[in-house]
Design an enzyme around this catalytic site. Structure first.
Site, PDB file in Angstrom:
ATOM      1  N   GLY A   1      16.134  23.581 -21.573  1.00 45.46           N
ATOM      2  CA  GLY A   1      16.156  23.245 -19.921  1.00 45.46           C
ATOM      3  C   GLY A   1      16.856  21.981 -19.614  1.00 45.46           C
TER       4      GLY A   1
ATOM      5  CB  CYS B   1      20.612  10.011 -30.676  1.00 45.72           C
ATOM      6  SG  CYS B   1      19.753  11.059 -28.913  1.00 45.72           S
TER       7      CYS B   1
END
Ligand SMILES: *Cc1c(COP(=O)(O)O)cnc(C)c1O
Length: 394
Positions: free
Chosen positions: A207, A332
């Site tokens: 989402g 990340c």
């Protein structure tokens, strides 16, 4: 509570996106009054179950699926794990996985764990990429074996925006009876496709990458594809994923998909225009800068540019002072000194990989912001290069 920073220029949409105002409005009733459990027998809950179904239809429509082919998860990462682990459990005798060297950590670390935590019960082939980050289909064909259980290849790369030939790759897997999963977290809502016509067994999406809320994801499971649940529990999602539905977020994801279906074609043209203007502006204004990724087979919103002989983290700090938000490599990998595994796989020289900045746009960006970045960036790079011992003599 964190405060809202006024006037930020947000170019980090591959990390996460703004929740569309229409999505917030659609969600609010389910956070306030409509708190019933969609599985309940009473009307209060049951009506909410209807709304969840409507959201599922909107999502299915965006990707050419049927509502029954979609399950909700907590995030893109969960969807990736669910798909790959299901495929391995479907074919317990097959212990080979084909993937690439440029996957998101969600797939990359799962595959690493499947090798090391099982004492190498599973073997993984990671396809190479060329200097532009593209896959060689002949190498792919060679990698598909008798004992290959599943292929997992991302549709679009989060760092470079590169788009991979998923339709062809899925067909090649299907011909050999191998299950095919694609991490389409960066593709859904950005590139149009119709799953009815494709040989994809599993497709992951999330989402918060398409102006929906965080903490809601989905997995498409092709009708007829065997499936083993990852989370077992209640009978939610027809027993395919236990856990009470995250109703408000499901409604939000449905709205986000509806908006994407309406706006994608038109917005892509505008976003690509802005992206190209930014890219050309920076590449021409800053000497020793280069594009990372494929020039054309790429998402319209992403531009990954290396400024040689400077540190990406330092660039980001200076950009931050001008309220410009972007990433160096993927979110990340920043924080560690290793350059991103994606750029390393592409063979980008260390001096360039360290100074890579990813700009990722959305329909909420405008041309003034592009002009602002083109004005602010060159002096930042110049300043940092003057301080860099590596830059001297260039
Ligand atoms: C963001 C992202 C994910 C992870 O999605 P989450 O919902 O944050 O878990 C997976 N794959 C790609 C390509 C992504 O960009």
């Amino acid at each position: 509570m964190a405060k809202v920073i006024d006037g930020i220029v947000y170019m980090d949409n591959n990390a996460t996106t703004m929740v569309a105002p229409e999505v917030v409005d659609a969600m609010l009733p389910y956070l306030r009054d409509l708190y019933g459990n969609p599985s309940s027998m009473h009307t209060f809950g049951g009506l909410i179950g209807q709304d969840v179904l409507e959201a599922r239809v909107k999502i299915a429509n965006l990707i050419g699926a049927t509502p029954e082919e979609i399950i909700f998860t907590s995030c893109g990462t969960e969807s990736d794990s669910t798909a790959i682990l299901s495929a391995l459990r479907t074919f317990p005798e097959k212990r080979h996985i084909v993937t690439t060297r440029v996957e998101h950590p969600a797939v990359k670390s799962l595959c690493e764990n499947l090798e090391t935590l099982t004492g190498h019960k599973y073997r993984v082939t990671r396809l190479k990429v060329d200097a532009e980050g593209m896959i060689d289909l002949a190498e792919y064909e060679d990698a598909l074996r008798e004992d290959t259980a599943v292929v997992s290849v991302m549709w679009a790369n989060n760092e470079t925006g590169n788009i991979y030939p998923i339709k062809k790759m899925a067909a090649m897997a299907r011909e050999r009876g191998i299950l095919f999963h694609t991490d389409a977290v960066q593709a859904v809502g950005k590139i149009p496709f119709d799953l009815k016509t494709l040989d994809i067994d599993f497709l992951s999406f999330s989402g918060h990458k398409l102006h929906g809320p965080k903490g809601i994801g989905g997995l498409y499971i092709k009708r007829g594809t065997r499936f083993v649940p990852f989370l077992t529990g209640g009978h939610q999602e027809h027993g395919r994923r236990g856990g009470t539905e995250n109703v408000a977020s499901i409604i939000g994801l449905g709205k986000a998909c509806e908006l994407a279906a309406e706006r994608m074609d038109e917005e892509n043209i505008r976003i690509k225009y802005l992206r190209d203007k930014l890219e050309e502006g920076l590449l021409s204004a800053v000497p020793k800068s280069r594009l990372n990724g494929h020039k054309t087979d790429r998402l319209p919103n992403t531009s990954n540019i290396s400024f040689e002989y400077v540190e990406g983290e330092a660039i980001l700090l200076h950009m931050n002072q001008h309220k410009i938000c972007a990433s160096s490599g993927s979110a990340c990998t920043s924080g560690s000194l290793e350059p991103s595994h994606v750029l390393r796989a592409m063979g980008v020289p260390f001096t360039a990989a360290h100074g890579s900045i990813r700009f990722s746009l959305s329909s909420y960006n405008c041309e003034e912001e592009i002009d602002y970045i083109i004005e602010k960036m060159p002096p930042i790079i110049e300043l940092l290069r003057e301080m860099s011992p590596f830059w001297k003599g260039n």
